[in-house]
Design a protein around this motif. Structure first.
Motif, short mmCIF file in Angstrom:
data_model
loop_
_atom_site.label_atom_id
_atom_site.label_comp_id
_atom_site.label_asym_id
_atom_site.label_seq_id
_atom_site.Cartn_x
_atom_site.Cartn_y
_atom_site.Cartn_z
N GLY A 406 0.79 -1.23 0.00
CA GLY A 406 0.00 0.00 0.00
C GLY A 406 0.82 1.27 0.00
O GLY A 406 0.26 2.37 -0.08
N PHE A 407 2.13 1.15 0.07
CA PHE A 407 3.00 2.33 0.08
C PHE A 407 3.27 2.75 -1.37
O PHE A 407 3.54 1.92 -2.23
N GLU A 408 3.18 4.07 -1.64
CA GLU A 408 3.38 4.60 -3.00
C GLU A 408 4.35 5.77 -2.95
O GLU A 408 4.24 6.66 -2.10
N LEU A 409 5.30 5.78 -3.87
CA LEU A 409 6.25 6.87 -4.01
C LEU A 409 5.99 7.59 -5.33
O LEU A 409 5.82 6.95 -6.38
N ILE A 410 5.96 8.93 -5.27
CA ILE A 410 5.70 9.75 -6.45
C ILE A 410 6.80 10.80 -6.55
O ILE A 410 7.08 11.51 -5.58
N HIS A 459 -1.56 4.00 1.34
CA HIS A 459 -2.97 3.72 1.10
C HIS A 459 -3.45 2.75 2.18
O HIS A 459 -3.13 1.55 2.15
N LEU A 460 -4.21 3.27 3.14
CA LEU A 460 -4.79 2.40 4.15
C LEU A 460 -5.81 1.46 3.54
O LEU A 460 -5.99 0.34 4.01
N SER A 461 -6.49 1.94 2.52
CA SER A 461 -7.42 1.15 1.72
C SER A 461 -7.62 1.92 0.42
O SER A 461 -6.97 2.94 0.19
N GLU A 462 -8.52 1.46 -0.43
CA GLU A 462 -8.73 2.14 -1.70
C GLU A 462 -9.36 3.51 -1.52
O GLU A 462 -9.30 4.35 -2.41
N ASP A 463 -10.01 3.78 -0.38
CA ASP A 463 -10.64 5.07 -0.16
C ASP A 463 -10.09 5.81 1.05
O ASP A 463 -10.73 6.72 1.57
N LYS A 464 -8.90 5.43 1.51
CA LYS A 464 -8.25 6.11 2.63
C LYS A 464 -6.75 6.17 2.38
O LYS A 464 -6.14 5.17 1.98
N GLN A 465 -6.17 7.33 2.62
CA GLN A 465 -4.73 7.48 2.40
C GLN A 465 -4.19 8.58 3.30
O GLN A 465 -4.90 9.49 3.72
N THR A 504 -4.17 13.82 4.71
CA THR A 504 -4.92 12.57 4.69
C THR A 504 -6.22 12.78 3.93
O THR A 504 -6.79 13.88 3.95
N LYS A 505 -6.67 11.74 3.23
CA LYS A 505 -7.94 11.77 2.51
C LYS A 505 -8.66 10.47 2.79
O LYS A 505 -8.08 9.39 2.66
N ASN A 506 -9.94 10.59 3.16
CA ASN A 506 -10.67 9.42 3.64
C ASN A 506 -12.12 9.45 3.19
O ASN A 506 -12.75 10.50 3.11
N SER A 507 -12.62 8.26 2.93
CA SER A 507 -14.03 8.07 2.62
C SER A 507 -14.49 6.77 3.27
O SER A 507 -13.76 5.77 3.25
N TRP A 508 -15.69 6.80 3.91
CA TRP A 508 -16.20 5.62 4.59
C TRP A 508 -17.60 5.28 4.08
O TRP A 508 -18.31 6.14 3.56
N HIS A 509 -17.95 4.01 4.25
CA HIS A 509 -19.30 3.52 3.97
C HIS A 509 -19.75 3.90 2.55
O HIS A 509 -20.83 4.47 2.35
#
Length: 699
Positions: A406-410, A459-465, A504-509
């Motif tokens: 889940g780690f990404e380098l840019i 990336h904690l998940s596809e909708d959280k980082q 941080t950017k997050n989306s739930w449910h």
């Protein structure tokens, strides 16, 4: 004419009636299925992909089309109110984000913004080329912080990207009429159609916006600061083959008003009064042509954006801002720009992605400022004539790799080479020498820069980082319209920013809740500032350094299938580290940066429910708060705290809608323009409370 209590009571009475009708039939079926309680998806296109806002590792605010238009977010000033840590002032940056702006009017006619404004990803080089009103717009993206790889043109303070509507795939016609206080109004119409038997679609649009003045000019008793604006647009888009898409757009707008610069001493300005004897005149024409081609290969996409834009300005107004016939002033601009943005973007799925691009822009800018005694014929007024040709060449790229954990380098890098050829001439045909001693200079300048960016994302998940970012921003130097005391060119060097950001950017449910946040620190070096060389003449110098740091939090929640709540909070501590005017003996070190309120808050409520099978009730409330801020480095006058509340209540059918709206409901008194004129604080007040009605239909 000021809005009175009777108008407010009428607005409230009609609103209660709508609410009552809605409550009586709220159990009926809805026009659209609203069983899902997810927030409406918001996407951004600034990275040349169309991604959810939660996936872009940058502080971003997106204003959707339903919130744009007459009685809503109608101008770039309204856009700034909907984004934390942002201010728009036509005499300033014009945009200032996180305290990063530009000298504004102090730079004379050569205003080069630190926050870029883009129209369909095309950079607009000068503030008078910005759209006056946001008509036929799909969405507006506000990106906070310097950027080197998102657009063709780099910026040090941020970017505002205005995305216009594409042609619809279903033929149709739409019309809208609105009326408001003073009175004001808008008439607009558009159509979508197929182009013959081809796969191309076309869209045409026209809008007229008008308003009587809201400021009373006491010498003649007239209401001034009026609006008379026309905007037109035509776009055609479609496939040239299985892998190629073409989009051609044409736009033209014109303003014929009094300019709106009705400066007055603050006690008068805050009561919507002015004391001008000079009849103003303002003519502004803006136009552009853009061709975009997208071609998909097996592994990547090529995007070419070719644009020709320009504007012409001729404005004249009172030069002393009093009822005495003392001075007049004027400004003219003729600007043309050609830009070519060539972008390569990877499209294959997998852990590795990349973007690269080449950018070129040529700008020709001819402008002049005039100032003299009102008794002198205009053709003899003293003047400062400024001409500049600018060529910008850039190459940039970004690569990213996402590991299995889940780690990404840019990593990104931009090279910029910019050349300027400038002439400036001060003359006085009248012999009054109102602009100082006559002189003429001609000078060339060239600048090179490498601006890197590095971002780490987890990336904690596809909708959280969570992400951490370091970037460099660059704005070229040049030669100003002013002339040094020894008769040589007034040269100034580039300014740069180094930004550090954790976010941080997050989306739930499934998108029901979103929460985004950032912590930032910006080191701003070699600020291009206006300094006096004598008590009456000034130049541009790299005379200051500053630091900006703060916090931003934005989020939303769809509490039920009827009610959506959004909110944003910004904290900003932006100050000069060093800034000394040795001629006037003033020290600004430690002062807050202009247009940098300590706290900014924005919030909104949106309620949608069914009245009948074919009709919905829609109500929205928007709130924007800014703490006190200064307009100038002196920090002499500070804008008071402002609480701006806008609201809309309406009924929407399948093919029609009717909406009541109010802006600045609390009737806040605050300034949209300010400066110190010979020791007197003068300004122009923003509009107070306004009310209106919009009806729209489509076929």
């Amino acid at each position: 004419m000021r809005t009175d209590l009777k108008s407010i009571i009428m607005f409230g009475s009609v609103s209660l009636g709508i609410c009552a009708a809605q409550d009586a039939t709220a159990q009926n079926a809805r026009i659209n299925d609203t069983a899902s309680v997810a927030l409406d998806p918001i996407t951004v296109t600034s990275d040349q992909r169309t991604d959810a806002i939660e996936k872009l590792p940058a502080a971003t605010t997106v204003i959707a089309s339903r919130d744009l238009g007459y009685g809503k977010v109608n101008t770039l000033d309204d856009v700034a109110q909907r984004s934390v840590n942002a201010i728009f002032s036509s005499q300033g940056g014009p945009f200032t984000i996180r305290g990063i702006g530009s000298p504004g009017l102090d730079a004379g006619v050569d205003r080069q913004p630190s926050v870029g404004v883009f129209l369909d990803n095309v950079y607009i080089a000068r503030p008078f080329g910005y759209p006056t009103f946001l008509t036929d717009v799909s969405n507006v993206e506000v990106i906070r912080g310097s950027q080197a790889t998102l657009f063709g043109k780099n910026t040090i303070g941020g970017a505002v990207n205005i995305i216009l509507r594409d042609p619809g795939t279903v033929p149709g016609v739409e019309a809208e009429a609105g009326i408001g206080s003073y009175p004001s109004g808008r008439l607009q119409a558009g159509f979508d159609t197929h182009v013959g038997s081809s796969a191309f679609n076309a869209r045409g649009f026209v809008a007229w916006t008008g308003q009587n003045g809201y400021i009373r000019n006491l010498p003649n008793g007239q209401d001034v600061s009026d609006v008379n604006a026309l905007a037109t647009r035509f776009v055609i888009a479609g496939p040239l083959g299985e892998a190629t898409k073409l989009r051609l757009s044409f736009d033209y707008s014109r303003n014929r008003d009094d300019g709106g610069l009705w400066y007055a001493p603050l006690p008068l300005a805050q009561r919507y009064r002015a004391m001008h004897d000079f009849k103003p005149d303002n003519k502004l024409d803006i136009g552009g042509i853009t061709a975009r081609v997208d071609h998909d290969f097996d592994a990547f996409r090529i995007t070419s954006i070719t644009a020709l834009r320009g504007h012409g300005l001729n404005t004249m107004l009172d030069g002393d801002f009093t009822a005495a016939p003392l001075y007049g002033q004027a400004q003219t601009e003729e600007q043309r720009q050609f830009s070519q943005d060539l972008r390569f973007t990877s499209t294959l799925p997998g852990p590795f992605r990349w973007t690269g691009g080449l950018f070129y822009m040529h700008e020709r800018f001819n402008a002049a400022q005039f100032f003299d005694m009102a008794t002198v014929p205009r053709e003899l007024w003293s003047r400062d004539v400024f001409k500049q040709d600018t060529d910008t060449y850039s190459a940039f790229g970004e690569i990213a790799y996402r590991f299995d954990n889940g780690f990404e380098l840019i990593g990104g890098l931009r090279y910029t080479h910019e050349t300027k050829s400038t002439t400036s001439e001060i003359s006085s045909p009248s012999g009054t020498f109102a602009f100082g001693s006559p002189g003429r200079i001609a000078a060339d300048s060239a600048f090179d820069n490498l601006s890197p960016e590095a971002t780490a994302v987890y990336h904690l998940s596809e909708d959280k980082q969570v992400f951490a970012k370091v970037s460099r921003g660059f704005k070229a130097g040049g030669v100003s319209p002013y002339i040094e005391a020894d008769g040589t060119a007034n040269r100034y060097q580039p300014e740069t920013t180094t930004s550090y950001e954790i976010g941080t950017k997050n989306s739930w449910h499934g998108g029901r809740y979103t929460l985004n946040g950032s912590l930032f620190y910006i080191d701003w070096s070699d600020l291009q500032t206006s300094l006096y060389t004598t008590p009456f003449t000034r130049v541009i110098r790299n005379a200051a350094a500053a630091t900006s740091k703060g916090v931003e939090v934005e989020g939303g929640v769809r509490l039920t299938d009827n009610l959506t709540v959004t909110a944003g909070y910004g904290y900003l501590d932006a100050r000069y580290d060093t800034f000394v005017d040795t001629v006037l003996g003033k020290t600004y070190s430690g002062n807050p940066l202009p247009y940098a309120p300590r706290t900014s808050i924005e919030g909104g409520l949106r309620w949608v429910s069914a009245i009948t099978d074919d009709m919905n009730f829609v109500g929205t409330v928007k709130y924007a708060y800014r703490t006190t801020y200064s307009f100038t480095p002196e920090n002499g006058y500070r804008q008071p705290d402002t609480h701006i509340v806008d609201a809309r209540l309406g009924v929407e059918g399948r093919t029609w809608s009717a909406t009541l709206w109010t802006k600045n409901l609390l009737d806040q008194r605050y300034l949209r323009q300010y400066f110190n004129y010979s020791g007197t604080n003068i300004g122009v007040a923003a509009q107070g409370r306004t009310l209106g009605l919009i009806v729209a239909a489509r076929w």
